[in-house]
Design an enzyme around this catalytic site. Structure first.
Site, mmCIF file in Angstrom:
data_model
loop_
_atom_site.group_PDB
_atom_site.id
_atom_site.type_symbol
_atom_site.label_atom_id
_atom_site.label_comp_id
_atom_site.label_asym_id
_atom_site.label_seq_id
_atom_site.Cartn_x
_atom_site.Cartn_y
_atom_site.Cartn_z
ATOM 1 N N SER A 278 3.855 6.467 5.262
ATOM 2 C CA SER A 278 5.184 6.798 4.746
ATOM 3 C C SER A 278 5.569 8.201 5.193
ATOM 4 O O SER A 278 4.700 9.056 5.395
ATOM 5 C CB SER A 278 5.194 6.732 3.216
ATOM 6 O OG SER A 278 6.415 7.226 2.691
ATOM 7 N N TYR B 115 1.999 9.684 -4.561
ATOM 8 C CA TYR B 115 2.190 8.738 -3.456
ATOM 9 C C TYR B 115 2.069 9.467 -2.117
ATOM 10 O O TYR B 115 1.392 8.998 -1.195
ATOM 11 C CB TYR B 115 3.566 8.095 -3.588
ATOM 12 C CG TYR B 115 3.909 7.077 -2.531
ATOM 13 C CD1 TYR B 115 3.303 5.826 -2.515
ATOM 14 C CD2 TYR B 115 4.869 7.353 -1.556
ATOM 15 C CE1 TYR B 115 3.628 4.878 -1.561
ATOM 16 C CE2 TYR B 115 5.207 6.414 -0.596
ATOM 17 C CZ TYR B 115 4.586 5.174 -0.605
ATOM 18 O OH TYR B 115 4.916 4.239 0.354
#
Length: 247
Positions: free
Chosen positions: A139, A152
């Protein structure tokens, strides 16, 4: 010659879109996910779209003994794997993670450790066959920790660093490692988020970029491409300013 494709996390929005792309090319697919019902639905859809063969394996990515069995089945059935895509993951609740340590560690494992474990197991198989592409979905969040989702981001940063080192090692074995860094993508995982429409891609667009990056043996893919520039800017914002921002 049709390709043999292994997809871990095959029921995710991006993974399904990638599977559809390869099905249209009459690939053989080996799909892995933890929900057998959803897995069967995805498999049936891909068979209808032209896949030569679709095989399934039900496993939780955090069950590492099951991942070893999955690799044995995948290579046992398909004999060689041309492309393996690791696409599983969750979107943690950052506020909950700040108060619930067990939850935070579980989410870190789901988004970082489990993908690293899968890459390590698959790398051995790819090294033995001496070719192939091992791709993993990270990501843009891994490029810099932000106050809104740093758990995250930390998991994806760990994955990014691991993939970078593995890329150097596997290059010498004739195997390519691709790190995929999507920005905002309209999937069930992000359905409850208020994402900016102009910056949010559809899974089909991301899948197209992934298939192209695999074919061209790219090292790192930002998708859509404008995220590369955005993250360059974000990474170079001075810390004194960045910590005061609402990013």
């Amino acid at each position: 010659m049709s390709l043999n494709i292994l997809i871990l996390g095959a029921t995710s929005g991006i993974a399904q879109a990638v599977g559809r792309r390869y099905a249209r090319e009459q690939a053989s697919l080996f799909l892995v996910a933890r929900d057998q019902v959803k897995l069967d639905m995805v498999a049936a859809d891909l068979r209808g779209r032209g896949a030569v063969g679709v095989h399934t394996f039900c496993a939780d990515a955090l069950d590492y003994s099951a991942l070893e069995a999955m690799c044995a089945d995948a290579w046992g059935i398909l004999l060689t794997i041309d492309v393996a895509l690791i696409a599983h993951g969750t979107l943690p609740d950052q506020e909950r993670a700040q108060d619930d340590v067990d939850y935070a560690i579980r989410e870190f494992r789901a988004n970082g450790e489990s993908a690293i474990a899968a890459m390590g197991l698959m790398a051995k198989r790819f090294e033995e066959q001496g070719r192939g592409v091992l791709a993993v979905i990270g990501s843009v969040a891994g490029d810099r920790g932000r106050g809104s989702n740093y758990l995250y981001g930390a998991a994806k940063a760990a994955l990014d660093a691991y993939a970078s080192g593995l890329r150097a090692r596997m290059f010498k074995a004739g195997v390519h490692v691709l790190t995929i860094k999507p920005g905002f993508v309209a999937t069930p995982m992000t359905a409850n988020l208020d994402l900016p429409a102009r910056m949010t891609a559809q899974p089909e667009r991301v899948a197209e970029d992934i298939v192209r990056a695999v074919a061209h043996k790219r090292d790192i893919l930002y998708t859509p491409g404008f995220w590369r520039l955005i993250m360059i800017i974000i990474k170079f914002v001075p810390t004194a300013l960045f910590k005061r921002s609402n990013l």
